[in-house]
Design a protein around this motif. Structure first.
Motif, PDB file in Angstrom:
ATOM      1  N   ARG A 224     -46.773 -28.054 -32.690  1.00 56.09           N
ATOM      2  CA  ARG A 224     -45.972 -28.823 -31.737  1.00 56.09           C
ATOM      3  C   ARG A 224     -44.563 -28.271 -31.572  1.00 56.09           C
ATOM      4  N   ARG A 225     -43.937 -27.890 -32.698  1.00 56.19           N
ATOM      5  CA  ARG A 225     -42.519 -27.544 -32.635  1.00 56.19           C
ATOM      6  C   ARG A 225     -42.254 -26.358 -31.718  1.00 56.19           C
ATOM      7  N   LYS A 226     -43.156 -25.350 -31.700  1.00 54.71           N
ATOM      8  CA  LYS A 226     -42.926 -24.160 -30.891  1.00 54.71           C
ATOM      9  C   LYS A 226     -43.948 -23.991 -29.780  1.00 54.71           C
ATOM     10  N   LEU A 227     -44.657 -25.061 -29.462  1.00 50.47           N
ATOM     11  CA  LEU A 227     -45.548 -25.046 -28.311  1.00 50.47           C
ATOM     12  C   LEU A 227     -44.771 -25.562 -27.102  1.00 50.47           C
ATOM     13  N   SER A 228     -44.792 -24.798 -26.023  1.00 46.05           N
ATOM     14  CA  SER A 228     -44.047 -25.170 -24.823  1.00 46.05           C
ATOM     15  C   SER A 228     -44.959 -25.081 -23.611  1.00 46.05           C
ATOM     16  N   VAL A 229     -45.007 -26.144 -22.831  1.00 42.73           N
ATOM     17  CA  VAL A 229     -45.737 -26.163 -21.559  1.00 42.73           C
ATOM     18  C   VAL A 229     -44.730 -26.546 -20.472  1.00 42.73           C
ATOM     19  N   ARG A 230     -44.476 -25.634 -19.550  1.00 41.58           N
ATOM     20  CA  ARG A 230     -43.466 -25.852 -18.513  1.00 41.58           C
ATOM     21  C   ARG A 230     -44.069 -25.667 -17.135  1.00 41.58           C
ATOM     22  N   ARG A 231     -43.706 -26.595 -16.238  1.00 38.25           N
ATOM     23  CA  ARG A 231     -44.185 -26.545 -14.866  1.00 38.25           C
ATOM     24  C   ARG A 231     -43.051 -26.137 -13.921  1.00 38.25           C
ATOM     25  N   GLN A 232     -43.392 -25.959 -12.647  1.00 38.88           N
ATOM     26  CA  GLN A 232     -42.440 -25.366 -11.710  1.00 38.88           C
ATOM     27  C   GLN A 232     -41.174 -26.191 -11.537  1.00 38.88           C
ATOM     28  N   HIS A 233     -41.249 -27.518 -11.682  1.00 41.45           N
ATOM     29  CA  HIS A 233     -40.057 -28.331 -11.504  1.00 41.45           C
ATOM     30  C   HIS A 233     -39.132 -28.276 -12.711  1.00 41.45           C
ATOM     31  N   GLN A 234     -39.587 -27.589 -13.788  1.00 44.11           N
ATOM     32  CA  GLN A 234     -38.776 -27.424 -14.987  1.00 44.11           C
ATOM     33  C   GLN A 234     -38.305 -25.974 -15.091  1.00 44.11           C
ATOM     34  N   ARG A 235     -37.297 -25.739 -15.911  1.00 43.06           N
ATOM     35  CA  ARG A 235     -36.867 -24.358 -16.114  1.00 43.06           C
ATOM     36  C   ARG A 235     -37.886 -23.654 -17.003  1.00 43.06           C
ATOM     37  N   GLN A 236     -38.442 -22.592 -16.507  1.00 49.23           N
ATOM     38  CA  GLN A 236     -39.443 -21.818 -17.231  1.00 49.23           C
ATOM     39  C   GLN A 236     -38.789 -20.545 -17.774  1.00 49.23           C
ATOM     40  N   GLU A 237     -38.881 -20.356 -19.070  1.00 49.29           N
ATOM     41  CA  GLU A 237     -38.304 -19.172 -19.713  1.00 49.29           C
ATOM     42  C   GLU A 237     -39.381 -18.409 -20.469  1.00 49.29           C
ATOM     43  N   VAL A 238     -39.328 -17.090 -20.366  1.00 43.29           N
ATOM     44  CA  VAL A 238     -40.216 -16.207 -21.120  1.00 43.29           C
ATOM     45  C   VAL A 238     -39.341 -15.141 -21.779  1.00 43.29           C
ATOM     46  N   THR A 239     -39.426 -15.036 -23.094  1.00 44.58           N
ATOM     47  CA  THR A 239     -38.565 -14.149 -23.888  1.00 44.58           C
ATOM     48  C   THR A 239     -37.110 -14.205 -23.420  1.00 44.58           C
ATOM     49  N   GLY A 240     -36.626 -15.425 -23.245  1.00 45.14           N
ATOM     50  CA  GLY A 240     -35.215 -15.638 -22.949  1.00 45.14           C
ATOM     51  C   GLY A 240     -34.799 -15.456 -21.508  1.00 45.14           C
ATOM     52  N   LEU A 241     -35.741 -15.156 -20.615  1.00 43.87           N
ATOM     53  CA  LEU A 241     -35.426 -14.956 -19.204  1.00 43.87           C
ATOM     54  C   LEU A 241     -36.057 -16.064 -18.368  1.00 43.87           C
ATOM     55  N   VAL A 242     -35.322 -16.527 -17.371  1.00 42.47           N
ATOM     56  CA  VAL A 242     -35.826 -17.558 -16.465  1.00 42.47           C
ATOM     57  C   VAL A 242     -36.734 -16.898 -15.445  1.00 42.47           C
ATOM     58  N   VAL A 243     -37.938 -17.458 -15.243  1.00 45.69           N
ATOM     59  CA  VAL A 243     -38.941 -16.824 -14.381  1.00 45.69           C
ATOM     60  C   VAL A 243     -39.364 -17.725 -13.214  1.00 45.69           C
ATOM     61  N   ASN A 244     -38.556 -18.733 -12.877  1.00 47.47           N
ATOM     62  CA  ASN A 244     -38.927 -19.627 -11.769  1.00 47.47           C
ATOM     63  C   ASN A 244     -38.891 -18.937 -10.404  1.00 47.47           C
ATOM     64  N   GLY A 245     -38.065 -17.921 -10.247  1.00 41.13           N
ATOM     65  CA  GLY A 245     -37.898 -17.276  -8.946  1.00 41.13           C
ATOM     66  C   GLY A 245     -38.711 -16.006  -8.792  1.00 41.13           C
ATOM     67  N   GLU A 246     -38.331 -15.213  -7.780  1.00 42.36           N
ATOM     68  CA  GLU A 246     -39.053 -13.979  -7.487  1.00 42.36           C
ATOM     69  C   GLU A 246     -38.737 -12.871  -8.478  1.00 42.36           C
ATOM     70  N   ARG A 247     -37.609 -12.981  -9.154  1.00 42.32           N
ATOM     71  CA  ARG A 247     -37.226 -12.008 -10.159  1.00 42.32           C
ATOM     72  C   ARG A 247     -36.790 -12.754 -11.427  1.00 42.32           C
ATOM     73  N   PRO A 248     -36.957 -12.133 -12.577  1.00 47.70           N
ATOM     74  CA  PRO A 248     -36.433 -12.771 -13.794  1.00 47.70           C
ATOM     75  C   PRO A 248     -34.914 -12.745 -13.788  1.00 47.70           C
ATOM     76  N   ARG A 249     -34.311 -13.675 -14.484  1.00 51.09           N
ATOM     77  CA  ARG A 249     -32.847 -13.675 -14.572  1.00 51.09           C
ATOM     78  C   ARG A 249     -32.432 -14.289 -15.898  1.00 51.09           C
ATOM     79  N   LEU A 250     -31.222 -13.977 -16.283  1.00 48.49           N
ATOM     80  CA  LEU A 250     -30.667 -14.607 -17.475  1.00 48.49           C
ATOM     81  C   LEU A 250     -30.414 -16.080 -17.189  1.00 48.49           C
ATOM     82  N   PRO A 251     -30.490 -16.937 -18.193  1.00 51.80           N
ATOM     83  CA  PRO A 251     -30.161 -18.351 -17.979  1.00 51.80           C
ATOM     84  C   PRO A 251     -28.728 -18.504 -17.462  1.00 51.80           C
TER      85      PRO A 251
END
Length: 299
Positions: A224-251
């Protein structure tokens, strides 16, 4: 063919692969010198971002030089699975994030004690599969492990962790294909993403299958502690980068912090980062800016 070539071929046949003498030639070191290197480490701990301490085992200088030679001459060019993006030449956290851009759902898991879970026989088996005989593979595994596990801190450990887990990556990628999802792994960080969010059971079923496969390969995932499920209306991060848009970006908070650091350097001549650290962040920003859009998402 010379007598020495024939004799070496006979030795390889009975050894079941390349021999100890071959190892000395590949490393361009006398075998006696290889065996004389002390297999000792010193231990220290560094804080984890998520809290707690990470145990680091650093090899002594002679062993570190030998491990670097093994990495350069034996490991570097060996192919890991394409979904393993950490510790690979030409790959970065950006490559790990790009396949998950604009996903409907992102599922992230963390493998417990990833490096210490990789054991001597896993490393020995990998070298055997790559053509080394039993004696040579055993010696290589002894050089690259400590207390019968892969030490986090040795130059050979990152690449070995990918080579040993090629079968795991293939099995998890097969699961992703079955669920029409994308899969990547960066060290112990496992990420899946879905193009659609129209099946209420897809995340549960995916996790059931993933945990079963990871368990069969000798690992355990944080539940539970490190399980993350994120949907489009939430901020989605992969290895520290935000991936909601067309390109990854720093938070956003990281970008603001970097702007503040640059402002201090420009106005006061110094900041909270050294020149080398700031150059590293700017290099990461350029890499992110140059990244392409996501790969095609399965229908």
């Amino acid at each position: 063919m010379s007598f020495s070539s024939v004799w070496r071929a006979v030795q390889r046949f009975f050894a079941g692969g390349r021999t100890l003498n071959d190892l000395g030639e590949w490393l361009d070191m006398p075998l006696t010198r290889i065996k004389d290197v002390p297999l000792t480490y010193y231990e220290f701990k560094i804080p984890k971002r998520s809290g707690g301490q990470r145990r680091i085992l650093a090899p002594n200088d002679k062993l570190k030089r030998l491990q670097r030679r093994i990495h350069r001459r034996l490991l570097r060019r060996l192919k890991s699975h394409s979904c393993a993006t950490g510790f690979e030449d030409g790959q970065s956290i950006v490559d790990n994030a790009v396949p998950h851009l604009e996903a409907a759902v992102i599922v992230k898991l963390d493998i417990v004690d990833f490096f210490p879970s990789i054991q001597f026989f896993d490393v020995q088996g990998m070298f055997r599969r790559r053509g080394w005989g039993r004696s040579a593979a055993s010696l290589l595994a002894e050089i690259c492990t400590h207390e019968d596990v892969l030490p986090q801190g040795a130059p050979t450990s990152p690449k070995l962790s990918n080579l040993v887990n090629k079968g795991l990556d293939q099995a998890l990628d097969n699961i992703a294909d079955c669920f029409c999802a994308n899969y990547t792994r960066y060290a112990d960080d496992v990420t899946f993403s879905f193009a659609r969010d129209d099946d209420p059971d897809q995340v549960r079923d995916l996790l059931y299958n993933v945990r079963g496969v990871i368990g069969r390969f000798g690992y355990e995932v944080h539940h539970r502690r490190k399980l993350s499920v994120r949907r489009q209306h939430q901020r989605q991060e992969v290895t520290g980068l935000v991936v909601n848009g067309e390109r990854p970006r720093l938070p956003r908070e990281t970008r603001r912090w970097l702007r503040a650091v640059r402002h201090r350097v420009a106005t006061r001549g110094y900041g909270t980062l050294t020149a080398e650290q700031l150059a590293g962040w700017e290099s990461l920003e350029r890499m992110i800016e140059q990244s392409g859009t996501s790969r095609p998402i399965p229908e």
